[in-house]
Scaffold this motif. Structure first.
Motif, PDB file in Angstrom:
ATOM      1  N   ASN A 127       0.873  -1.174   0.000  1.00 56.31           N
ATOM      2  CA  ASN A 127       0.000   0.000   0.000  1.00 56.31           C
ATOM      3  C   ASN A 127       0.910   1.224   0.000  1.00 56.31           C
ATOM      4  O   ASN A 127       1.487   1.573   1.027  1.00 56.31           O
ATOM      5  N   LEU A 152       3.054  -7.596   4.121  1.00 55.98           N
ATOM      6  CA  LEU A 152       2.346  -6.334   3.913  1.00 55.98           C
ATOM      7  C   LEU A 152       3.322  -5.193   4.112  1.00 55.98           C
ATOM      8  O   LEU A 152       3.972  -5.102   5.155  1.00 55.98           O
ATOM      9  N   ASN A 154       3.133  -1.190   4.243  1.00 55.75           N
ATOM     10  CA  ASN A 154       2.188  -0.075   4.269  1.00 55.75           C
ATOM     11  C   ASN A 154       2.936   1.244   4.378  1.00 55.75           C
ATOM     12  O   ASN A 154       3.557   1.533   5.391  1.00 55.75           O
ATOM     13  N   GLN A 155       2.859   2.033   3.317  1.00 56.49           N
ATOM     14  CA  GLN A 155       3.415   3.385   3.315  1.00 56.49           C
ATOM     15  C   GLN A 155       2.290   4.409   3.213  1.00 56.49           C
ATOM     16  O   GLN A 155       2.534   5.594   3.238  1.00 56.49           O
ATOM     17  N   THR A 157      -2.236   4.724   4.054  1.00 58.60           N
ATOM     18  CA  THR A 157      -3.127   4.790   5.200  1.00 58.60           C
ATOM     19  C   THR A 157      -3.938   3.518   5.274  1.00 58.60           C
ATOM     20  O   THR A 157      -4.498   3.060   4.284  1.00 58.60           O
ATOM     21  N   MET A 158      -3.996   2.969   6.475  1.00 60.79           N
ATOM     22  CA  MET A 158      -4.904   1.851   6.775  1.00 60.79           C
ATOM     23  C   MET A 158      -5.751   2.323   7.936  1.00 60.79           C
ATOM     24  O   MET A 158      -5.220   2.818   8.929  1.00 60.79           O
TER      25      MET A 158
END
Length: 166
Positions: A127, A152, A154-155, A157-158
């Protein structure tokens, strides 16, 4: 209000798919989308399998529409989502296949209850900074389950909003 229905075994490669108003493209069974641009609405029917490959420029919406049966969005290779569009997951949806899904700037939202999963322990998920993964359905879960090898990254927004569970 018009629609294009993709029958079992349909394959669309390299062309733009666009709809206006309430028009849409619908996968009725199995369909493959290869390196294309979507500027409109695409819906994968309950119990269907939509395979995607390459770069998908999505400035519209892709809805994987399970109403209880597994409904799959399958990566046939590494896939990059660009275009600032929307990917909606519902109910027993599974995002699976082989390769890595890279979300550059799409919003991936919804829920995967009823044994669905975003990753299904078989794909890697990236992401990027402009990407958003959002559990936004009250009381329901968006299950993120990448494979062990790629995991995963993630860079972006979650988030869990509106009572959703991530």
């Amino acid at each position: 209000g018009s629609g294009v229905q993709l029958s079992t075994g349909a394959s669309v490669t390299g062309c733009p798919l666009s709809t206006v108003g309430t028009g849409l493209f619908r996968n009725l069974g199995t369909a493959t989308l290869n390196s294309l641009t979507l500027a409109g609405a695409f819906v994968a029917n309950n119990a269907s399998t939509t395979t995607i490959n390459g770069a998908i420029v999505n400035s519209g919406s892709i809805t994987i529409s399970s109403s209880g049966s597994f409904t799959d969005l399958s990566l046939g290779s590494n896939v990059t989502l660009t275009g600032g569009g929307l990917l909606v997951l519902t109910n027993a949806d599974r995002v699976l296949g082989s390769g890595i899904l890279t979300n550059t700037n799409n919003t991936i939202q919804g829920e995967t209850n009823n044994s669905g999963s975003f990753g299904t322990n078989v794909i890697g998920i990236v992401n990027q900074a402009g990407g958003l993964i959002s559990a936004n359905v009250s009381g329901l879960s968006l299950n993120i389950d990448p494979n062990l090898a790629n995991g995963l990254v993630n860079q972006g927004t979650m988030q869990a909003i509106n009572g959703g569970i991530l």
